[in-house]
Design an enzyme around this catalytic site. Sequence first.
Site, PDB file in Angstrom:
ATOM      1  N   PRO A  99      81.386 -51.431  36.869  1.00 51.57           N
ATOM      2  CA  PRO A  99      80.625 -50.187  36.807  1.00 51.57           C
ATOM      3  C   PRO A  99      80.790 -49.493  35.464  1.00 51.57           C
ATOM      4  CG  PRO A  99      82.685 -49.812  37.930  1.00 51.57           C
ATOM      5  CD  PRO A  99      82.635 -51.284  37.618  1.00 51.57           C
ATOM      6  N   GLY A 100      79.764 -48.793  35.044  1.00 53.22           N
ATOM      7  CA  GLY A 100      79.857 -47.956  33.844  1.00 53.22           C
ATOM      8  C   GLY A 100      79.358 -46.566  34.134  1.00 53.22           C
ATOM      9  N   ARG A 143      68.189 -40.720  26.099  1.00 46.15           N
ATOM     10  CA  ARG A 143      67.692 -41.149  27.404  1.00 46.15           C
ATOM     11  C   ARG A 143      66.370 -40.486  27.806  1.00 46.15           C
ATOM     12  NH1 ARG A 143      69.664 -40.456  31.753  1.00 46.15           N
ATOM     13  NH2 ARG A 143      69.149 -42.488  32.674  1.00 46.15           N
ATOM     14  N   CYS A 186      62.100 -34.865  14.001  1.00 47.97           N
ATOM     15  CA  CYS A 186      60.663 -34.853  13.700  1.00 47.97           C
ATOM     16  C   CYS A 186      59.932 -35.926  14.492  1.00 47.97           C
ATOM     17  CB  CYS A 186      60.436 -35.023  12.204  1.00 47.97           C
ATOM     18  SG  CYS A 186      60.901 -33.563  11.261  1.00 47.97           S
TER      19      CYS A 186
END
Length: 450
Positions: free
Chosen positions: A299-300, A337, A369
Site C-alpha cells: 500500500p501507498g 493531481r 501560467c
Amino acid sequence: MAAPLPAASGDDPCFAELIARRPHLSRHALDGLVMEEVPLARIAEAAGTPTWVYSAGALRRRLGLLRRALAEANLAATVHFAVKANPNLAVLRVLADAGAGADVVSEGELRAARAAGIPPSAIVFSGVGKTEREIRLALAEDILQINAESAEEVEEISALAAALGRTARVALRVNPDVDARTHAKITTGRSENKFGVAISDAAALYARMAALPGIEPVGIAVHIGSQITAGMAPYRAAYARVAALVRELRAAGLPVARVDCGGGLGIPYRDEPAPLPEALAGAIRGALGDLGLPVMLEPGRWIAGPAGVLLASVVREKRGATHRFVVVDAGMNDLVRPAMYEAWHGILPVAPEALVAPLSPAGVVGPVCESGDTFARARALPALRPGALVAFLDAGAYGAAMSSTYNARPLAAEVLVDGARFAVVRDRQGYDALLAGQRLPPWLGREPGS
C-alpha cells in the site's frame, strides 16, 4: 465552546465533516486548524508556504489498522510501503519503525529506503523498466525480492546474477486482465496495460525461471491499479486467477513460497465510499487463504494520503466578470493531481475565524501560467485576505512525490508533526539550488550569475 461550522453548499462535505473524518486534524477556537497538537499556523510561520505537512501519528495509525486487519483474517502477511507515494526519509523512517518494509520502483527509491533504515530483507523491487544498473544494485543489496515483469527481464536478471555469483529471489508479476474500475491513468491490471506477464503465459515462464542460473523463483505478484474504491470484486477476480496459477505451478512441482498481492486500496478524498482494510483482508483470505502461503501487500496512498496536507497562503482574491477566484501560492507544480486526474481535494481555511465565517463559491487557483492550474471550482469558502492560510487535505501521497519546478518554482518544504513536536524534514529549495547543475556552453560566454 467553539461556534458551529457552517454547512457547505451543493454536494461537498462541510468543514466539520472533513475534519471529523481525519482524526489527526482538529479545530481549536484560538489556534484554528491543528494537526495532532500543532497549529498549522505555527508551522507556516516557521517554514513558510507552500509546505507539505505530515502526521506521524496518522501514518502509524493507518499502518496499524491495515496490519491488524490482516492479522484478524489469520493471514501471515507483511506490509511493504509503496515508496513512490511518498519517498520522504522521515515518512519512511516512521513507517519502518512501525514495522513496514518498502516497495520500490527505481534506484532512487531503493536508496531512499535504505537511507531511512529499511533493511534489504524488507525491500521489494517492482516496475516494468528496471535498468541493468538497478538490477545490479538490487543484487548487491541482496534485497528480499525482485518482481520480474517480462521474459526479457527474467533473462537479464539471470545473466547478471550468474555473472556476479549471486542468486536473485524473483517473483513473477502477472497481468490478470482485470479491470479495477479506477482512473484510466492508474489502472495496471488490464491486458492493454504495460505491466506484468499475461497470466496465460505465466506458468511456462515460471518454469523457465526455475531452470535458469542465478534465479530462485519465490512466488507470484499481482497489482491491478491505484485508488480502487469500487469494492472488492476486482481484487477477488485477480486473486482467484492468481490462486489458480499457484495450484497449477504446484501441480507441476514448481516451488511457490509467497504471493505478493500488490496495493491500490483507495481513500475517500471527498465523501465517496471506500473499502476498509478488513474488506481487502477478507478478499485475500477468501481467494488465497487455503494455499497456506504468506502474503505481501504494497500500500501507498491508503497509508500516507490522509496523513498529509499541503499548506498554502492566499496571494489575493480576484473578482472576474462572473467568478470569484482565490489565488494561492501553491501551484499545479506542487500538487498536480487536480490537473492530471481531475482529482478533488478538500480545502480548509486555517484561521479560527475563517472556519466559521459565511461561505460563497470560489475557484481556487495557483500562480502557474496554465488554465489547468486550478484546484477547485465553485468551492464554498469564506472571504480570504492576502496571507490567509488554507490546507489542501489528503496530500500525503502523490503530492510532493509528483511535484516539479515548472515555471522555475522551487520545490516546497516538508514538515513532520509528531504529537506536540514538528520539524522541517526537507528544506525548501532555494533559487541557487534550482539553478545548480545548469551551465552555458563555452561558445555562449559567461556562466549564469557571473
